[in-house]
Design an enzyme around this catalytic site. Structure first.
Site, PDB file in Angstrom:
ATOM      1  CB  THR A 185       5.807 -10.267   3.424  1.00  0.00           C
ATOM      2  OG1 THR A 185       7.185 -10.650   3.428  1.00  0.00           O
ATOM      3  CG2 THR A 185       5.393  -9.889   4.833  1.00  0.00           C
ATOM      4  CD  GLU A 330       4.550  -7.336   7.532  1.00  0.00           C
ATOM      5  OE1 GLU A 330       3.500  -7.210   6.869  1.00  0.00           O
ATOM      6  OE2 GLU A 330       5.677  -7.347   7.007  1.00  0.00           O
ATOM      7  CE  LYS A 439      12.951  13.878  -0.504  1.00  0.00           C
ATOM      8  NZ  LYS A 439      13.900  13.660   0.541  1.00  0.00           N
ATOM      9  CD1 TRP A 444       9.322  13.624  -0.860  1.00  0.00           C
ATOM     10  CD2 TRP A 444       7.860  12.794   0.621  1.00  0.00           C
ATOM     11  NE1 TRP A 444      10.040  13.066   0.150  1.00  0.00           N
ATOM     12  CE2 TRP A 444       9.178  12.547   1.081  1.00  0.00           C
ATOM     13  CE3 TRP A 444       6.790  12.356   1.391  1.00  0.00           C
ATOM     14  CZ2 TRP A 444       9.437  11.884   2.270  1.00  0.00           C
ATOM     15  CZ3 TRP A 444       7.051  11.699   2.570  1.00  0.00           C
ATOM     16  CH2 TRP A 444       8.343  11.451   3.013  1.00  0.00           C
TER      17      TRP A 444
HETATM   18  P1  ADP Z   1       2.669  -7.683   0.262  1.00  0.00           P
HETATM   19  O1  ADP Z   1       3.311  -8.941   0.638  1.00  0.00           O
HETATM   20  O2  ADP Z   1       2.165  -7.564  -1.109  1.00  0.00           O
HETATM   21  O3  ADP Z   1       3.417  -6.462   0.721  1.00  0.00           O
HETATM   22  P2  ADP Z   1       0.730  -7.068   2.248  1.00  0.00           P
HETATM   23  O4  ADP Z   1      -0.708  -7.396   2.259  1.00  0.00           O
HETATM   24  O5  ADP Z   1       1.451  -7.342   3.481  1.00  0.00           O
HETATM   25  O6  ADP Z   1       1.316  -7.804   1.047  1.00  0.00           O
HETATM   26  O7  ADP Z   1       0.887  -5.559   1.828  1.00  0.00           O
HETATM   27  C1  ADP Z   1       0.652  -4.527   2.727  1.00  0.00           C
HETATM   28  C2  ADP Z   1       0.827  -3.221   2.043  1.00  0.00           C
HETATM   29  O8  ADP Z   1      -0.162  -3.047   1.032  1.00  0.00           O
HETATM   30  C3  ADP Z   1       0.612  -2.042   2.955  1.00  0.00           C
HETATM   31  O9  ADP Z   1       1.766  -1.778   3.711  1.00  0.00           O
HETATM   32  C4  ADP Z   1       0.290  -0.947   1.954  1.00  0.00           C
HETATM   33  O10 ADP Z   1       1.443  -0.407   1.362  1.00  0.00           O
HETATM   34  C5  ADP Z   1      -0.475  -1.665   0.884  1.00  0.00           C
HETATM   35  N1  ADP Z   1      -1.924  -1.479   1.085  1.00  0.00           N
HETATM   36  C6  ADP Z   1      -2.798  -2.303   1.680  1.00  0.00           C
HETATM   37  N2  ADP Z   1      -4.038  -1.800   1.654  1.00  0.00           N
HETATM   38  C7  ADP Z   1      -3.953  -0.595   1.027  1.00  0.00           C
HETATM   39  C8  ADP Z   1      -4.888   0.432   0.687  1.00  0.00           C
HETATM   40  N3  ADP Z   1      -6.183   0.336   0.961  1.00  0.00           N
HETATM   41  N4  ADP Z   1      -4.406   1.529   0.048  1.00  0.00           N
HETATM   42  C9  ADP Z   1      -3.101   1.653  -0.248  1.00  0.00           C
HETATM   43  N5  ADP Z   1      -2.178   0.723   0.034  1.00  0.00           N
HETATM   44  C10 ADP Z   1      -2.588  -0.384   0.660  1.00  0.00           C
END
Ligand code: ADP
Length: 539
Positions: A185, A330, A439, A444
């Protein structure tokens, strides 16, 4: 006990390429390269070179279970490593070149990689970090002999290495639960965490992602992955495309509008995918140059919320369907995909588009979702109740690499860190990431919703909303805007646009104009913005 009487071959990643090489032998794979002409071959030839690469890795001493790191763009050579490395039972760690040097070093050392294969233009990074890499013994430049610069790391040429090898190999049978890919990540909070994909997870995910309700691949598709191979395996496209006999087009590091357009038009691309920032640039380029996107039919967009305006422009102006996806490293990364259903279609096209453009996507077989309140109680799927989004299934993480404890609860659910609603049609909508929620006075405010509205304001290229401390309301939203080149906007223009579209108490307390910082995975870097503007409303 009556056992099933069917065969039980382990699911193997290499079998995907073997299949493509026989069922779709002469379907093309095309690749841009760093400082080399465009490369063109087919799945049968890719299979032969993959066997050569596997033989070369074995000659370099790579054994079952070893880790190998790639620091590479989307090219046919990286594609070969996607099969060669897991094919011999080793694990490919796809390092993310957009991370800071320290983080790249951290991930390679944490992976304990023995070999580092990198694209030509990463030589300066590799030279900078080499002395800190504790396990790498061999450096390979993904380049031909003539263009290989050994540099301070004495790199060997990939082409020279594989040229010496046989294009035949007896692929070992690997346990389907063994690791195949190690993806970290981005480490926006703390050290990057390793997610180790198994053969089984990758193959099941690849079969699912090509389905009609997801990417909808068929043998006529020409697929251009603009999501990076180093970021969650480019959403599994390097596997789903060959399974479905799609022509594959690799863009290397050229993601600017003109370069994408050249590939899209010349190669007849029908399907592409990437994070929203790429499509913002591409749409602006089309507009400026008065061009249309060739045969492009579908664009899958995810990683961050897709601005509604983007989906609308793609469809109404260019006849291209946007499929929003939500997923994360993940989850390999496919979670949900926004594709039509008969029950949505009943409401008419406009209502269906509206539903699809404002939701991340719908449930896919193989990944269960649920939303829960702060006490862990299930929340209803009414499109209103929002709570922590939990997932589970055969391509969801169990435990981070080299951690002693599971990343899931005892019941197998993994908390995504996202806040979402789910509606009666099984469509999920992300309202925020837990850490980005604003918040204000106990209520929210969804930063994603606000951004989505602001980015539709004419002249706005990127809109970022973060909560910053406020003396009375605890936190209030501020809006940071990056405008399109040559556009001038002031706060009054933006407020005039926002006012009729949002409830009063969502109105950002300040609008700031300037460049919006992005993370290593192309998302708005809210951590940087929060600290940059921490005292905007108090100081
Ligand atoms: P990073 O390492 O940047 O966190 P990830 O690909 O694992 O990379 O990121 C996943 C996160 O990206 C998700 O938990 C979510 O918050 C955000 N995400 C992915 N796709 C979308 C989407 N279509 N709309 C909003 N948020 C998204």
């Amino acid at each position: 006990m009556t056992a099933g009487l069917m065969q039980t071959p382990p699911l193997q990643i290499i079998d995907i390429l073997k299949f493509a090489a026989s069922a779709h032998a002469n379907r093309e794979v095309v690749s841009r390269l760093v400082d080399e002409p465009i490369w063109r071959y087919d799945y049968a030839a890719a299979m032969r070179r993959t066997a050569q690469a596997a033989n070369a890795l074995k000659r370099l001493g790579v054994k079952h279970g070893d880790r190998v790191t790639s620091l590479a763009w989307n090219t046919h050579r990286h594609f070969e490593l996607f099969y060669a490395v897991p094919g011999i039972g080793a694990v490919l760690h796809t390092a993310n070149p957009r991370l800071f040097d320290e983080q790249i070093v951290y991930t390679i050392n944490h992976a304990e990689s023995a070999v580092l294969l990198f694209d030509r233009n990463f030589l300066p990074v590799v030279e900078r970090i080499a002395s800190q890499l504790t396990t790498v013994k061999t450096y390979v430049m993904l380049s031909d002999e003539a263009r290989t610069m050994p540099g301070a790391v004495n790199a060997q040429s990939y082409e020279t290495l594989i040229a010496k090898e046989s294009d035949q190999i007896a692929w070992p049978q690997v346990d389907e639960n063994r690791g195949a890919f190690l993806c970290y990540t981005s480490g926006t909070t703390g050290d990057p965490k390793g997610v180790l994909y198994s053969h089984r997870a990758v193959v099941l995910h690849a079969m699912a992602s090509g389905l009609a309700g997801a990417f909808g691949f068929d043998a006529f598709d020409v697929v251009l992955p603009c999501s990076s191979l180093y970021h969650a395996t480019a959403w599994g496209i390097p596997f789903a495309a060959p399974i479905n006999g799609c022509k594959l087009v690799m863009p290397c590091d050229k993601m600017d509008g003109a370069s994408l357009q050249e590939l899209i038009v010349n190669e007849g691309v029908t399907f592409s995918g990437g994070v929203p920032t790429i499509w913002t640039m591409y749409l602006a380029w089309l507009e400026k140059n008065g061009q249309t996107p060739g045969k492009l039919q579908r664009v899958v967009i995810g990683g961050s919320a897709v601005p509604r305006a983007m989906a609308e422009t793609f469809k109404k102006k260019y006849g291209v369907r946007v499929l929003q996806i939500w997923g994360m490293t993940e989850t390999c990364p496919l979670g949900v995909v926004a594709t039509p259903t008969p029950s949505l279609a009943q409401a008419g096209e406009e209502a269906m588009d509206e539903a699809i453009w404002t939701r991340q996507g719908r449930l896919q077989f193989g990944i269960d979702l649920k939303i829960v309140d702060e006490d862990g109680n299930d929340l209803p799927w009414d499109g209103e109740a929002s709570g922590a989004l939990l997932v589970r299934g055969p391509w969801t993480i169990q435990r981070y690499f080299r951690k002693d404890e599971d990343a899931t609860g005892a019941d197998g659910w993994f908390d995504t860190g996202d806040i979402a609603t789910i509606d009666t049609h099984g469509f999920m909508r992300i309202t925020d990431r837990k850490k980005d929620v604003i918040k204000s006075g106990g209520e929210w405010i969804s930063s994603i919703d606000l951004e989505n509205i602001a980015v539709a304001c004419p002249g706005v290229k990127i809109a970022a909303v973060v909560g910053v401390p406020h003396p009375k309301w605890e936190e209030r939203p501020i809006l940071v805007i990056e405008t399109h080149d040559g556009e001038t906007l002031n706060a009054d223009d933006v407020y005039a646009y926002l006012d009729p579209r949002i409830v009063k108490w969502w109105k950002p307390d300040q609008i700031i104009f300037g460049p919006v910082p992005l993370t290593a995975t192309g998302k708005i870097d809210k951590k940087v913005l929060r600290s940059r503007y921490a005292t905007a409303l108090t100081g």
